[in-house]
Design an enzyme around this catalytic site. Structure first.
Site, short mmCIF file in Angstrom:
data_model
loop_
_atom_site.label_atom_id
_atom_site.label_comp_id
_atom_site.label_asym_id
_atom_site.label_seq_id
_atom_site.Cartn_x
_atom_site.Cartn_y
_atom_site.Cartn_z
CG HIS A 102 23.19 7.26 -45.21
ND1 HIS A 102 22.93 7.55 -43.88
CD2 HIS A 102 23.29 5.91 -45.29
CE1 HIS A 102 22.87 6.42 -43.20
NE2 HIS A 102 23.09 5.41 -44.03
CG ASP B 45 23.39 1.90 -43.52
OD1 ASP B 45 23.01 2.96 -43.00
OD2 ASP B 45 23.35 1.70 -44.74
CB CYS C 44 24.27 9.06 -41.11
SG CYS C 44 24.57 10.47 -42.19
#
Length: 228
Positions: A120, A137, A179
């Protein structure tokens, strides 16, 4: 010009060169066939792709920000997070002159070893005017611990005072693999805000469809740079 700091890497094994050749060498970044294939397949992105995007922002797209902004490569960000010796880290970071930067962009990953990667990615931005770190995030704070570790390691660069770390509202990914693209697109939007003082960061435009569009745009850019 933006300042850059990268970690040197050893020459790749000849077998890797044959199986996964370099398709673009740009500034301090190397993109291999597999990096571009992931972008084109719309199923992921790599450390190299994020590093290349940061290099391109620095050298081309946002070079007008000058010395006020700096993009730190994913490999160096991971080194900062994992550094065990504060004195060694201070010497390593000294050439960056972080205390004079208004914006410091870092791509955070969730690996616990010095190799950048993991599963991630998120974006960490230091804003000197506000004296704090902003964390973007796309998995609702999944990288908060890693972002805090990096922020703590960097605090001596701003005089040793503790800097607040704020989780910022941002678009959320709808799958398990976008991501890295959210990091790139969030950074681009925030740079646009920095370039035009007072303008809002248009993060709301970053939808799944927008991410797909930007993947294809980055593929076309890589192809164009490879031809130049």
């Amino acid at each position: 010009m933006f300042s850059r700091l990268t970690l040197s890497t050893s020459s790749p094994h000849p077998a890797l060169e044959r199986m996964d050749p370099v398709v673009l060498s740009y500034q301090d970044s190397l993109l291999r066939r597999s990096d571009v294939a992931l972008l084109r397949a719309l199923t992921g992105s790599t450390t190299s792709a994020s590093g290349f995007a940061f290099e391109y922002f620095a050298a081309e797209l946002f070079k007008g920000l000058g010395e006020a902004a700096i993009f730190i490569s994913p490999e160096v960000t991971q080194f900062i997070k994992c550094a065990a010796c504060p004195e060694e880290l201070a010497l390593f970071l000294e050439p960056l002159g972080l205390a004079s930067r208004r914006w410091v962009f870092l791509a955070v990953n969730d690996n616990s070893i010095r190799t950048a990667g993991g599963s991630h990615w998120s974006l960490l931005l230091f804003l000197r005017d506000g004296g704090h770190f902003a964390h973007y995030d796309s998995q609702s704070g999944g990288n908060s611990l890693h972002a805090r570790r990096i922020a703590t390691k960097l605090e001596p660069s701003w005089g040793g005072e503790e800097s607040a770390l704020c989780g910022e509202p941002c678009p959320l990914q709808q799958n398990s693999y976008d991501c890295g693209m959210y990091v790139i697109c969030n950074a681009e939007a925030l740079c646009e805000r920095a370039r035009v003082e007072g303008s809002p960061a248009s993060l709301s435009r970053i939808t799944p469809a927008y991410i797909t569009q930007k993947r294809l745009e980055w593929c076309r850019l890589i192809q164009r740079l490879d031809r130049d």
